[in-house]
Design a protein around this motif. Structure first.
Motif, PDB file in Angstrom:
ATOM      1  N   ALA A 143      -2.878  -4.547  -9.348  1.00 22.39           N
ATOM      2  CA  ALA A 143      -1.625  -3.933  -8.901  1.00 22.39           C
ATOM      3  C   ALA A 143      -1.904  -2.659  -8.111  1.00 22.39           C
ATOM      4  N   LEU A 144      -2.877  -1.880  -8.561  1.00 18.86           N
ATOM      5  CA  LEU A 144      -3.253  -0.658  -7.859  1.00 18.86           C
ATOM      6  C   LEU A 144      -3.680  -0.969  -6.430  1.00 18.86           C
ATOM      7  N   ASN A 145      -4.508  -1.978  -6.266  1.00 21.01           N
ATOM      8  CA  ASN A 145      -4.972  -2.333  -4.923  1.00 21.01           C
ATOM      9  C   ASN A 145      -3.847  -2.902  -4.062  1.00 21.01           C
ATOM     10  N   THR A 146      -2.897  -3.601  -4.683  1.00 24.22           N
ATOM     11  CA  THR A 146      -1.724  -4.088  -3.955  1.00 24.22           C
ATOM     12  C   THR A 146      -0.904  -2.910  -3.422  1.00 24.22           C
ATOM     13  N   VAL A 147      -0.704  -1.906  -4.274  1.00 26.53           N
ATOM     14  CA  VAL A 147       0.056  -0.723  -3.874  1.00 26.53           C
ATOM     15  C   VAL A 147      -0.678   0.040  -2.775  1.00 26.53           C
ATOM     16  N   ILE A 148      -1.978   0.205  -2.930  1.00 27.24           N
ATOM     17  CA  ILE A 148      -2.768   0.918  -1.919  1.00 27.24           C
ATOM     18  C   ILE A 148      -2.655   0.226  -0.563  1.00 27.24           C
ATOM     19  N   ASP A 149      -2.772  -1.102  -0.574  1.00 21.89           N
ATOM     20  CA  ASP A 149      -2.674  -1.858   0.678  1.00 21.89           C
ATOM     21  C   ASP A 149      -1.299  -1.662   1.323  1.00 21.89           C
ATOM     22  N   ALA A 150      -0.253  -1.678   0.502  1.00 20.33           N
ATOM     23  CA  ALA A 150       1.105  -1.502   1.035  1.00 20.33           C
ATOM     24  C   ALA A 150       1.287  -0.100   1.629  1.00 20.33           C
ATOM     25  N   ILE A 151       0.804   0.913   0.916  1.00 16.44           N
ATOM     26  CA  ILE A 151       0.962   2.283   1.410  1.00 16.44           C
ATOM     27  C   ILE A 151       0.138   2.511   2.669  1.00 16.44           C
ATOM     28  N   ASP A 152      -1.041   1.884   2.744  1.00 18.84           N
ATOM     29  CA  ASP A 152      -1.829   1.975   3.979  1.00 18.84           C
ATOM     30  C   ASP A 152      -1.018   1.496   5.175  1.00 18.84           C
ATOM     31  N   LYS A 153      -0.317   0.392   5.000  1.00 14.40           N
ATOM     32  CA  LYS A 153       0.497  -0.161   6.092  1.00 14.40           C
ATOM     33  C   LYS A 153       1.693   0.737   6.396  1.00 14.40           C
ATOM     34  N   ILE A 154       2.308   1.278   5.338  1.00 18.26           N
ATOM     35  CA  ILE A 154       3.443   2.179   5.534  1.00 18.26           C
ATOM     36  C   ILE A 154       3.003   3.435   6.272  1.00 18.26           C
ATOM     37  N   TRP A 180      -2.707   6.972  -9.554  1.00 22.49           N
ATOM     38  CA  TRP A 180      -3.942   6.484  -8.957  1.00 22.49           C
ATOM     39  C   TRP A 180      -3.731   6.073  -7.495  1.00 22.49           C
ATOM     40  N   ALA A 181      -2.615   5.396  -7.214  1.00 27.04           N
ATOM     41  CA  ALA A 181      -2.345   4.979  -5.831  1.00 27.04           C
ATOM     42  C   ALA A 181      -2.113   6.193  -4.941  1.00 27.04           C
ATOM     43  N   GLY A 182      -1.392   7.192  -5.463  1.00 27.54           N
ATOM     44  CA  GLY A 182      -1.128   8.390  -4.681  1.00 27.54           C
ATOM     45  C   GLY A 182      -2.397   9.141  -4.336  1.00 27.54           C
ATOM     46  N   LEU A 183      -3.312   9.241  -5.315  1.00 24.32           N
ATOM     47  CA  LEU A 183      -4.585   9.908  -5.048  1.00 24.32           C
ATOM     48  C   LEU A 183      -5.415   9.102  -4.049  1.00 24.32           C
ATOM     49  N   ALA A 184      -5.454   7.776  -4.243  1.00 22.70           N
ATOM     50  CA  ALA A 184      -6.250   6.918  -3.361  1.00 22.70           C
ATOM     51  C   ALA A 184      -5.714   6.901  -1.935  1.00 22.70           C
ATOM     52  N   ASP A 185      -4.413   7.111  -1.774  1.00 26.76           N
ATOM     53  CA  ASP A 185      -3.806   7.040  -0.443  1.00 26.76           C
ATOM     54  C   ASP A 185      -3.505   8.408   0.154  1.00 26.76           C
ATOM     55  N   GLY A 186      -3.902   9.453  -0.531  1.00 22.91           N
ATOM     56  CA  GLY A 186      -3.690  10.787   0.034  1.00 22.91           C
ATOM     57  C   GLY A 186      -2.229  11.183   0.134  1.00 22.91           C
ATOM     58  N   ALA A 187      -1.426  10.777  -0.851  1.00 26.48           N
ATOM     59  CA  ALA A 187      -0.003  11.120  -0.826  1.00 26.48           C
ATOM     60  C   ALA A 187       0.193  12.629  -0.954  1.00 26.48           C
ATOM     61  N   GLU A 188       1.196  13.148  -0.258  1.00 24.48           N
ATOM     62  CA  GLU A 188       1.488  14.574  -0.328  1.00 24.48           C
ATOM     63  C   GLU A 188       2.091  14.960  -1.672  1.00 24.48           C
ATOM     64  N   THR A 189       2.861  14.053  -2.249  1.00 31.37           N
ATOM     65  CA  THR A 189       3.494  14.304  -3.546  1.00 31.37           C
ATOM     66  C   THR A 189       3.461  13.031  -4.370  1.00 31.37           C
ATOM     67  N   GLY A 249       8.657  -3.084  -5.681  1.00 30.44           N
ATOM     68  CA  GLY A 249       9.167  -4.137  -6.562  1.00 30.44           C
ATOM     69  C   GLY A 249       8.096  -5.066  -7.104  1.00 30.44           C
ATOM     70  N   HIS A 250       8.480  -6.333  -7.282  1.00 30.06           N
ATOM     71  CA  HIS A 250       7.635  -7.279  -8.008  1.00 30.06           C
ATOM     72  C   HIS A 250       6.430  -7.781  -7.216  1.00 30.06           C
ATOM     73  N   ILE A 251       6.310  -7.374  -5.963  1.00 31.73           N
ATOM     74  CA  ILE A 251       5.091  -7.707  -5.231  1.00 31.73           C
ATOM     75  C   ILE A 251       3.866  -7.145  -5.958  1.00 31.73           C
ATOM     76  N   GLN A 252       4.077  -6.075  -6.736  1.00 29.23           N
ATOM     77  CA  GLN A 252       2.974  -5.435  -7.447  1.00 29.23           C
ATOM     78  C   GLN A 252       2.409  -6.289  -8.580  1.00 29.23           C
ATOM     79  N   ARG A 253       3.183  -7.219  -9.071  1.00 29.96           N
ATOM     80  CA  ARG A 253       2.733  -8.041 -10.206  1.00 29.96           C
ATOM     81  C   ARG A 253       1.956  -9.278  -9.773  1.00 29.96           C
ATOM     82  N   GLY A 254       2.097  -9.684  -8.532  1.00 34.78           N
ATOM     83  CA  GLY A 254       1.503 -10.939  -8.100  1.00 34.78           C
ATOM     84  C   GLY A 254       0.146 -10.762  -7.442  1.00 34.78           C
ATOM     85  N   GLY A 255      -0.388 -11.897  -7.025  1.00 33.93           N
ATOM     86  CA  GLY A 255      -1.630 -11.890  -6.278  1.00 33.93           C
ATOM     87  C   GLY A 255      -2.846 -12.257  -7.098  1.00 33.93           C
TER      88      GLY A 255
END
Length: 320
Positions: A143-154, A180-189, A249-255
């Motif tokens: 799920a973490l890697n799914t979120v990271i991939d999504a934020i990279d695209k965003i 973890w996703a925020g740290l990995a993606d360099g989120a401001e907050t 949403g639920h995209i985070q649970r799949g894959g």
């Protein structure tokens, strides 16, 4: 030694559950123990939706997300009558022990079975990483890697349009996924339920970045910390910066589960079988410092999940 055991998945699905099912089945058969699959969680247990599993039953599933045993919520199993119905079904099939793969709600069911004299072992499967007694739960890494991939695209489109993006991720009571996703993606907050962030601090941080020439920002919000939609509106009102909101949403649970989740699930599923064969009951397996461990199931239910303040502190330091 037990001759027949069963396995079920319950609660929200998480990538790696199939790998855990596979490990339970093959580890048991390796030791000469028959294995039965309980379909649709505790509801299937009450209904007697139970079928014998063979080596081939779990072939080619280690890479698949979701759960081949399916999962469902079951209010009836929260009652003593429902619990005894489930035990009667297990006994009807000659089953002597049960492996329960899921989160804290699933472990409540396993605990009740053990209290009624039926041995059960819990395996932590949830993307929220919110089970005490284990550093990681099955599904979190995927799920973490799914979120990271999504934020990279965003971030690509945020950069192109010079916008602020608020991204909401799962995590009702635990903010590990957002953290973890925020740290990995360099989120401001990073907004998580464990920390009470003040909107004025978030706005001030965004303005400081804007003043030094920063044209876009990413804010990651755990669902338990508030509504990303409302947060986005408030940020836009106070800063006048163009702001967009994405709820993953639920995209985070799949894959397909990551290699880390497949190995973790295999190790935990196999250890759960070993504990049953050793005569243990009412335990939860986990991993701590890369060592497989087990704890009383009551500890997993009564203690609060650990929160890594060092990672949160680091995310603050690196987002200046």
């Amino acid at each position: 030694m037990m001759k027949r055991i069963a396995v079920l998945t319950s609660g929200g699905d998480s990538p790696g559950m199939n790998a855990a099912i596979r490990a339970v089945v093959r580890k048991a058969i390796y030791h000469g123990v028959e294995v039965y699959g309980v379909y649709y969680g505790f509801q299937g247990l009450i209904d007697g939706d139970i079928k014998k599993l063979e080596l081939g039953s779990v072939g080619d599933i280690i890479h698949r997300g979701g759960t081949i045993l399916y999962t469902a919520r079951c209010e009836e199993f929260k009652t003593k009558e429902g619990q005894f119905k489930g035990i009667d079904q297990l006994k009807k099939f000659g089953i002597e022990g049960l492996v329960v793969i899921g989160g804290d709600g699933s472990f409540q069911g396993a605990k009740k079975l053990t209290e009624h004299g039926f041995p059960a072992i819990g395996v932590p499967g949830t993307i929220d990483n919110d089970i005490p007694g284990t550093d990681f739960t099955i599904g979190f890494d995927t799920a973490l890697n799914t979120v990271i991939d999504a934020i990279d695209k965003i971030r690509d489109t945020a950069t192109s349009h010079e916008r602020t993006y608020v991204v909401e991720v799962m995590g009702r009571d635990a903010g590990d996924l957002a953290l973890w996703a925020g740290l990995a993606d360099g989120a401001e907050t990073i907004m998580i339920p464990e920390v009470d962030d003040k909107m004025e601090d978030i706005v001030a941080r965004l303005k400081r970045g804007h003043e030094r020439g920063k044209k876009h920002s990413i804010i990651v919000v755990a669902e338990g910390a508030g509504s990303a939609v409302e947060i986005g509106k408030e940020i836009e009102e106070q800063t006048k910066y163009e702001t967009r909101v994405t709820v993953l949403g639920h995209i985070q649970r799949g894959g397909s589960p990551t290699g880390r989740d497949r190995v973790l699930a295999s190790r935990l599923g196999a250890r759960a079988v070993e504990l049953l064969l050793e005569g243990e009951a009412g335990k939860v397996v986990g991993i701590e410092r890369n060592e497989i461990v087990h704890h009383d199931i009551q500890d997993a239910l009564s203690k609060k999940p650990s929160f890594d303040h060092d990672i949160y502190k680091l995310s603050k330091e690196l987002s200046i």
